[in-house]
Scaffold this active site. Structure first.
Site, mmCIF file in Angstrom:
data_model
loop_
_atom_site.group_PDB
_atom_site.id
_atom_site.type_symbol
_atom_site.label_atom_id
_atom_site.label_comp_id
_atom_site.label_asym_id
_atom_site.label_seq_id
_atom_site.Cartn_x
_atom_site.Cartn_y
_atom_site.Cartn_z
ATOM 1 C CB CYS A 127 -5.270 -20.915 -4.976
ATOM 2 S SG CYS A 127 -4.753 -19.311 -4.401
ATOM 3 N NE ARG B 218 -9.806 -24.109 -6.810
ATOM 4 C CZ ARG B 218 -10.772 -24.472 -5.970
ATOM 5 N NH1 ARG B 218 -11.888 -24.945 -6.453
ATOM 6 N NH2 ARG B 218 -10.613 -24.367 -4.682
ATOM 7 C CD1 TRP C 98 -8.814 -14.146 -7.269
ATOM 8 C CD2 TRP C 98 -8.748 -14.242 -5.027
ATOM 9 N NE1 TRP C 98 -9.630 -13.154 -6.774
ATOM 10 C CE2 TRP C 98 -9.603 -13.188 -5.405
ATOM 11 C CE3 TRP C 98 -8.547 -14.491 -3.671
ATOM 12 C CZ2 TRP C 98 -10.261 -12.393 -4.478
ATOM 13 C CZ3 TRP C 98 -9.202 -13.689 -2.743
ATOM 14 C CH2 TRP C 98 -10.058 -12.659 -3.158
ATOM 15 C CG ASN D 152 -7.352 -23.631 -2.435
ATOM 16 O OD1 ASN D 152 -8.217 -24.472 -2.501
ATOM 17 N ND2 ASN D 152 -7.622 -22.361 -2.312
ATOM 18 N N GLY D 153 -5.919 -21.668 0.067
ATOM 19 C CA GLY D 153 -6.542 -21.359 1.355
ATOM 20 C C GLY D 153 -5.759 -20.283 2.075
ATOM 21 C CD GLU E 267 -27.701 -14.059 -10.693
ATOM 22 O OE1 GLU E 267 -27.396 -13.759 -9.535
ATOM 23 O OE2 GLU E 267 -26.929 -14.678 -11.454
ATOM 24 C CE LYS F 292 -23.955 -13.650 -13.237
ATOM 25 N NZ LYS F 292 -24.503 -14.510 -12.228
ATOM 26 C CD GLU G 96 -20.566 -12.260 -11.846
ATOM 27 O OE1 GLU G 96 -21.630 -12.841 -11.966
ATOM 28 O OE2 GLU G 96 -19.626 -12.719 -11.208
ATOM 29 C CG HIS H 261 -38.998 4.179 0.410
ATOM 30 N ND1 HIS H 261 -39.804 4.908 1.246
ATOM 31 C CD2 HIS H 261 -39.817 3.308 -0.236
ATOM 32 C CE1 HIS H 261 -41.059 4.475 1.128
ATOM 33 N NE2 HIS H 261 -41.082 3.505 0.238
ATOM 34 C CE LYS I 233 -18.573 -21.421 -11.558
ATOM 35 N NZ LYS I 233 -19.468 -20.273 -11.773
HETATM 36 O O1 M6R Z 1 -20.004 -21.863 -5.173
HETATM 37 P P1 M6R Z 1 -21.013 -20.938 -4.559
HETATM 38 O O2 M6R Z 1 -22.355 -21.091 -5.200
HETATM 39 O O3 M6R Z 1 -21.113 -21.090 -3.080
HETATM 40 O O4 M6R Z 1 -20.503 -19.486 -4.861
HETATM 41 C C1 M6R Z 1 -21.158 -18.374 -4.323
HETATM 42 C C2 M6R Z 1 -20.848 -17.117 -5.092
HETATM 43 O O5 M6R Z 1 -19.485 -16.827 -5.031
HETATM 44 C C3 M6R Z 1 -21.270 -17.234 -6.553
HETATM 45 O O6 M6R Z 1 -22.622 -17.555 -6.647
HETATM 46 C C4 M6R Z 1 -20.995 -15.928 -7.322
HETATM 47 O O7 M6R Z 1 -21.761 -14.886 -6.797
HETATM 48 C C5 M6R Z 1 -21.322 -16.125 -8.798
HETATM 49 N N1 M6R Z 1 -20.352 -16.957 -9.426
HETATM 50 C C6 M6R Z 1 -21.441 -14.842 -9.528
HETATM 51 O O8 M6R Z 1 -21.847 -15.043 -10.847
#
Ligand code: M6R
Length: 611
Positions: free
Chosen positions: A2, A27, A79, A105-106, A484, A488, A491, A507, A606
């Site tokens: 949010c 957000r 969100w 927010n929260g 990673e 990517k 997501e 395995h 994010k």
């Molecule tokens: O702000 P942060 O680095 O703590 O966020 C952690 C994850 O939410 C963040 O790295 C997320 O996995 C990536 N944005 C994905 O691309």
């Protein structure tokens, strides 16, 4: 999750609120709303249109409110946590009398009890959200004591959870009441206006001073007779970002811009870390070198991409510093009973510095006596203020939900930490440290060379567009790169994709390999190169389409019909910073080719400020 933005004073326009919300869209964006303090009262608009809520809010503003003079205005992009994304659940929320408006927010963890109590007192609720209890609680306390400041303070004291809240009172529309607890809220001012937002990018235009709302305190901000008054005056924040950095520029989306910005993000992060005498310096270190010399264990915590950056760094930390390094997902670590002591250094890796799980993991580590450090991209973020030491990545604002440049910058910062500790503990000779620093300083240029191959990487990706299952494999530092790459792709394209240590395939996961699967192998020349290629043979034999990330094309790849992403050759422990580039480009290309929005993937936000 949010985003909050509010303005009091000359600059308070509905358009400026929309612009602020756009910059906070990362957000959350499943619904949005605003409240405008006009000369005839509050005007409220809420919209829930999936990923286009803010665009729809902007259309409404253009069609209806363009020339209205306002005392203040605030907006919110949501969100959803409590209650589905809908107009009814979108913020702002109003009390029964319509005197108070709240954005939040929260999460209010004790909202059910409070809601029941308030309902018993006759309050009527219009939404399913936890947020709405805040505004009714303020109304209730105000009814009893007739003092808004007292009412807001008392209400906030009753709330349990992590939250940032802004309250508006119709009777004093030139004032905001602002509070936060383990959620971000920053204030900006210029000569005649006051701005408040969840993050700095939403404040940038024209703001001359920045302040951070302190934890668990109420700040009142007003504009009286054209002058901004803050009570009590909060601590100022140094902000180096400028508005051009949060503009998409000539790019089609932020993700492609941020992929391109990686060499700069890394070189800025590495710059100025070594003084003329060859000594490495860290940013804000409230742990003495003597204490650091006693560190016998390092624990790295983080989530998602930040966790992967930590996993990469583990190899350098163990190799250079010779201390055991544990790595753990923050949300698991915080509920364990980890064995920590004053000789343990717990490093939280967090781009935003606000991720709740990582923040709590750090605060619990601190409470049990361990030393704490955060690697963050946001100056003055909650974690930066809480940890004993801060190491900033200087990547500039990252807007796309999918992290790219901050991943590379986090690895760069953690490699610096490894070399700093190795120097301090004398586990490397000074000359070796110097040599590694020069090698590290060459990496931004190598990342630039990988980026110059983007068109090649995209051409290669064309052969993969029709595939619906991807497996990423790697060994040693190639393993977190595999994780990673898979993250990517899943997501931003919603394609099932998994990352595995290459040696684990046999395995279990190899059972899923057939001619409909793509296997992406991180196979840069290293001590384990041949072993990764042996794993590639195993999946090729089972019909998989093979893609190899390599700093030298395997001799037989063309004959075999494999796809190859060529990257520059650099020190093995630093290689994830170049190996990840084609994987980011591949995910981005597949996302755009399938008509998806890489910057705003569904269901994600994010900054994750809830557990
Ligand atoms: O702000 P942060 O680095 O703590 O966020 C952690 C994850 O939410 C963040 O790295 C997320 O996995 C990536 N944005 C994905 O691309």
């Amino acid at each position: 999750m949010c985003g909050i933005v509010g303005i009091v004073g000359d600059k308070a326009t509905a358009k400026a609120i929309v612009e602020g919300l756009r910059r906070l869209e990362y957000r959350g964006y499943d619904s949005a709303g605003m409240v405008l303090a006009t000369n005839v009262g509050f005007e409220v608009k809420r919209i829930a249109q999936d990923t286009s809520s803010i665009a729809a809010l902007s259309d409404w503003v253009n069609a209806t409110t363009n020339s209205v003079k306002l005392s203040s205005a605030m907006g919110h992009t949501r969100w959803a946590t409590h209650g589905v994304p809908s107009e009814m659940n979108a913020h702002p929320h109003l009390d029964c009398s319509g005197q108070f408006a709240v954005v939040h927010n929260g999460i209010v963890e004790n909202y059910k009890e409070i809601r029941e109590q308030l309902m018993a007192l006759g309050h009527e609720f219009a939404s399913e959200t936890d947020t709405e209890v805040i505004v009714h609680l303020v109304e209730e306390r105000y009814r009893l004591n007739n003092d808004v400041r007292e009412a807001v303070t008392e209400a906030f004291d009753e709330l349990v959870g992590s939250m940032a809240v802004v309250v508006m009172n119709l009777k004093e529309p030139e004032t905001f009441y602002m509070m936060r607890r383990m959620a971000p809220l920053v204030i900006g001012t210029d000569d005649s206006s006051l701005f408040v937002a969840s993050d700095i990018p939403a404040l940038l235009d024209g703001v001359t001073k920045y302040f951070s709302v302190p934890e668990d305190a109420l700040i009142t901000g007003s504009v009286r007779h054209g002058k901004v008054v803050l009570e009590p005056l909060p601590e100022t924040l140094e902000v180096e970002w400028d508005a051009s950095k949060v503009d998409v520029g000539g790019y089609t989306d932020f993700m492609s811009k941020e992929i391109d910005e990686q060499p700069r993000a890394l070189s800025d992060t590495l710059a100025g870390r070594v003084d003329r005498g060859g000594l490495i310096s860290l940013d804000e270190l409230n742990i003495s070198p003597e204490e650091l010399k006693t560190i016998h264990k390092i624990v790295i915590v983080g989530c998602g991409t930040s966790l992967h950056a930590g996993m990469v760094a583990r190899y350098a930390l163990e190799h250079f510093v010779r201390v055991p390094v544990e790595i753990e997902v923050s949300s698991e670590f915080r509920y364990r009973d980890p064995v920590l002591s004053p000789t343990t250094l717990v490093v939280g890796v967090s781009q935003s510095g606000e991720t709740l799980d990582t923040m709590v993991a750090l605060s619990e580590a601190k409470a049990s006596g361990a030393k704490t450090m955060v690697v963050s991209n946001v100056v003055g973020s909650s974690m930066a203020r809480m940890a004993d030491a801060v190491l900033y990545t200087r990547a500039g604002p990252e807007i796309s939900v999918a992290s790219t440049k901050t991943f590379i910058a986090q690895i760069g910062a953690l490699e610096i930490l490894a070399l700093y500790l190795a120097d301090l503990k004398r586990t490397l000779f000074p000359a070796e440290v110097q040599e590694l620093i020069s090698k590290l300083n060459e990496v931004p240029e190598a990342v630039g060379r990988a980026i110059s191959q983007i068109q090649e990487y995209e051409k290669t990706t064309q052969a993969l567009l029709e595939y619906q299952r991807f497996y990423f494999i790697g060994r040693n530092v190639g393993y977190p790169v595999a994780l990673e790459g898979a993250l990517k792709l899943k997501e931003i394209t919603y394609t099932p994709s998994e990352g595995y240590p290459a040696g684990e395939l046999k395995h279990g996961p190899i059972a899923m390999i057939d001619d409909k699967a793509v296997v992406v192998a991180i196979a840069s020349k290293s001590s384990l190169y041949e072993k990764v290629l042996a794993n590639v043979e195993e999946v090729r034999a089972r019909g998989a389409k093979v893609v190899i990330v390599a700093n030298e094309a395997p001799v037989d790849s063309e004959v075999r019909g494999d796809e190859v992403f060529l990257v520059p050759r650099i020190h093995q422990l630093f290689s994830p910073m170049v190996d990840v580039v084609p994987l980011q480009v591949m995910a981005h290309y597949i996302s755009v080719s399938r008509g998806l929005d890489p910057d705003r993937p569904r269901n994600l936000a994010k900054t994750v400020t809830v557990e």
